[in-house]
Design a protein around this motif. Sequence first.
Motif, PDB file in Angstrom:
ATOM      1  N   LEU A 107       0.802  -1.201  -0.023  1.00 49.14           N
ATOM      2  CA  LEU A 107      -0.002   0.101  -0.184  1.00 49.14           C
ATOM      3  C   LEU A 107       0.742   1.240   0.325  1.00 49.14           C
ATOM      4  CD1 LEU A 107      -2.803  -0.950   2.386  1.00 49.14           C
ATOM      5  CD2 LEU A 107      -3.011  -0.727  -0.065  1.00 49.14           C
ATOM      6  N   GLY A 108       2.087   1.156   0.558  1.00 46.96           N
ATOM      7  CA  GLY A 108       2.979   2.428   0.584  1.00 46.96           C
ATOM      8  C   GLY A 108       3.261   2.630  -0.959  1.00 46.96           C
ATOM      9  N   ASN A 109       3.545   1.505  -1.826  1.00 45.83           N
ATOM     10  CA  ASN A 109       4.120   1.693  -2.950  1.00 45.83           C
ATOM     11  C   ASN A 109       2.865   2.115  -3.864  1.00 45.83           C
ATOM     12  OD1 ASN A 109       6.742   0.566  -2.277  1.00 45.83           O
ATOM     13  ND2 ASN A 109       6.193  -1.585  -3.033  1.00 45.83           N
ATOM     14  N   ILE A 110       1.586   1.625  -3.650  1.00 47.56           N
ATOM     15  CA  ILE A 110       0.604   2.034  -4.121  1.00 47.56           C
ATOM     16  C   ILE A 110       0.495   3.586  -4.024  1.00 47.56           C
ATOM     17  CG2 ILE A 110      -2.081   1.952  -4.560  1.00 47.56           C
ATOM     18  CD1 ILE A 110      -1.579  -1.002  -3.851  1.00 47.56           C
ATOM     19  N   LYS A 111       0.669   4.056  -2.929  1.00 49.81           N
ATOM     20  CA  LYS A 111       0.309   5.308  -2.350  1.00 49.81           C
ATOM     21  C   LYS A 111       1.348   6.304  -3.118  1.00 49.81           C
ATOM     22  CE  LYS A 111       1.244   8.589   1.665  1.00 49.81           C
ATOM     23  NZ  LYS A 111       2.446   8.804   1.411  1.00 49.81           N
ATOM     24  N   GLU A 115       0.505   9.216  -5.591  1.00 51.79           N
ATOM     25  CA  GLU A 115       0.889  10.709  -5.546  1.00 51.79           C
ATOM     26  C   GLU A 115       1.667  11.064  -6.862  1.00 51.79           C
ATOM     27  OE1 GLU A 115       3.318  10.493  -1.809  1.00 51.79           O
ATOM     28  OE2 GLU A 115       1.424  10.885  -0.642  1.00 51.79           O
ATOM     29  N   SER A 116       2.437  10.133  -7.456  1.00 53.94           N
ATOM     30  CA  SER A 116       2.980  10.577  -8.829  1.00 53.94           C
ATOM     31  C   SER A 116       1.808  10.760  -9.718  1.00 53.94           C
ATOM     32  CB  SER A 116       4.119   9.568  -9.164  1.00 53.94           C
ATOM     33  OG  SER A 116       4.695   9.666 -10.198  1.00 53.94           O
ATOM     34  N   PHE A 117       1.220   9.970  -9.875  1.00 52.71           N
ATOM     35  CA  PHE A 117      -0.114  10.190 -10.876  1.00 52.71           C
ATOM     36  C   PHE A 117      -0.613  11.520 -10.806  1.00 52.71           C
ATOM     37  CE2 PHE A 117      -4.598  10.041 -11.879  1.00 52.71           C
ATOM     38  CZ  PHE A 117      -4.417   9.634 -13.157  1.00 52.71           C
ATOM     39  N   LEU A 118      -0.904  11.661  -9.592  1.00 46.05           N
ATOM     40  CA  LEU A 118      -1.725  12.998  -9.428  1.00 46.05           C
ATOM     41  C   LEU A 118      -0.958  14.113  -9.530  1.00 46.05           C
ATOM     42  CD1 LEU A 118      -3.701  12.038  -6.216  1.00 46.05           C
ATOM     43  CD2 LEU A 118      -4.690  12.559  -8.435  1.00 46.05           C
ATOM     44  N   LYS A 119       0.510  14.075  -9.366  1.00 39.73           N
ATOM     45  CA  LYS A 119       1.196  15.231  -9.456  1.00 39.73           C
ATOM     46  C   LYS A 119       1.237  15.403 -11.138  1.00 39.73           C
ATOM     47  CE  LYS A 119       5.939  17.127  -9.071  1.00 39.73           C
ATOM     48  NZ  LYS A 119       5.949  17.581 -10.535  1.00 39.73           N
ATOM     49  N   ALA A 120       1.635  14.320 -11.773  1.00 39.43           N
ATOM     50  CA  ALA A 120       1.598  14.316 -13.522  1.00 39.43           C
ATOM     51  C   ALA A 120       0.354  14.943 -13.803  1.00 39.43           C
ATOM     52  CB  ALA A 120       2.110  12.977 -13.709  1.00 39.43           C
ATOM     53  N   TYR A 121      -0.726  14.392 -13.257  1.00 38.07           N
ATOM     54  CA  TYR A 121      -2.014  14.929 -13.782  1.00 38.07           C
ATOM     55  C   TYR A 121      -2.380  16.425 -13.638  1.00 38.07           C
ATOM     56  CZ  TYR A 121      -7.189  15.585 -13.703  1.00 38.07           C
ATOM     57  OH  TYR A 121      -8.268  16.198 -14.052  1.00 38.07           O
ATOM     58  N   GLU A 122      -1.963  16.953 -12.532  1.00 38.72           N
ATOM     59  CA  GLU A 122      -2.053  18.475 -12.324  1.00 38.72           C
ATOM     60  C   GLU A 122      -1.043  19.248 -13.249  1.00 38.72           C
ATOM     61  OE1 GLU A 122      -4.045  20.332 -10.329  1.00 38.72           O
ATOM     62  OE2 GLU A 122      -5.137  18.153  -9.747  1.00 38.72           O
ATOM     63  N   ASP A 123       0.187  18.700 -13.673  1.00 39.61           N
ATOM     64  CA  ASP A 123       1.079  19.121 -14.473  1.00 39.61           C
ATOM     65  C   ASP A 123       0.259  19.280 -15.767  1.00 39.61           C
ATOM     66  OD1 ASP A 123       2.680  19.703 -12.485  1.00 39.61           O
ATOM     67  OD2 ASP A 123       4.143  17.910 -13.362  1.00 39.61           O
ATOM     68  N   VAL A 124      -0.251  18.221 -16.377  1.00 37.44           N
ATOM     69  CA  VAL A 124      -1.059  18.151 -17.591  1.00 37.44           C
ATOM     70  C   VAL A 124      -2.235  19.071 -17.646  1.00 37.44           C
ATOM     71  CG1 VAL A 124      -2.615  16.954 -18.937  1.00 37.44           C
ATOM     72  CG2 VAL A 124      -0.512  15.807 -18.145  1.00 37.44           C
ATOM     73  N   ARG A 125      -2.970  19.129 -16.444  1.00 35.00           N
ATOM     74  CA  ARG A 125      -4.319  20.225 -16.304  1.00 35.00           C
ATOM     75  C   ARG A 125      -3.619  21.513 -16.495  1.00 35.00           C
ATOM     76  NH1 ARG A 125      -9.233  19.109 -17.069  1.00 35.00           N
ATOM     77  NH2 ARG A 125      -9.856  20.314 -15.371  1.00 35.00           N
ATOM     78  N   LYS A 126      -2.420  21.972 -15.995  1.00 34.20           N
ATOM     79  CA  LYS A 126      -2.284  23.188 -16.053  1.00 34.20           C
ATOM     80  C   LYS A 126      -1.911  23.881 -17.295  1.00 34.20           C
ATOM     81  CE  LYS A 126      -0.192  23.178 -11.118  1.00 34.20           C
ATOM     82  NZ  LYS A 126       0.872  23.185 -10.467  1.00 34.20           N
ATOM     83  N   LYS A 127      -1.646  22.866 -18.319  1.00 35.48           N
ATOM     84  CA  LYS A 127      -1.014  23.078 -19.578  1.00 35.48           C
ATOM     85  C   LYS A 127      -2.237  23.492 -20.570  1.00 35.48           C
ATOM     86  CE  LYS A 127       3.125  20.529 -19.514  1.00 35.48           C
ATOM     87  NZ  LYS A 127       4.117  19.573 -20.116  1.00 35.48           N
TER      88      LYS A 127
END
Length: 127
Positions: A107-111, A115-127
């Motif tokens: 679960l730590g690995n999934i977390k 978190e990595s996915f959400l950061k990348a998603y936020e970067d995409v949304r900002k563009k």
Amino acid sequence: MSDVKVKIKGWCKNYPGDRPPRFLRAFLLLFLAQGEAHGYELIEKLKEMGVKYETYEFGYVYKTLRNMEKEGLLSSRWNVKEKGAAKRIYRITDAGKNNLDEWARVLGNIKDSIESFLKAYEDVRKK
């Protein structure tokens, strides 16, 4: 009822995939690491953490408990001393504690991945 400080959001009904993630075993092991309990107490602890099962799905929780006992992760005994119907009381075994440790790592690995996915998603949304 529960000393657990973890909270999760309930899973949506229209999960965008084949099926929602299932971490029932991890939660049951966590609760039983805190102390022995019967099935309905475990279901109540699931509700407190945001994992909700409909009444017709309670059988799935009990089936999971029985399977975990067959695998040696849990042991159980009947409590016939209290008033009312006898209740099966579950407790975690050493093998269950080892499995809980593995769940925590997974679960730590999934977390970290989420978190990595959400950061990348936020970067995409900002563009």
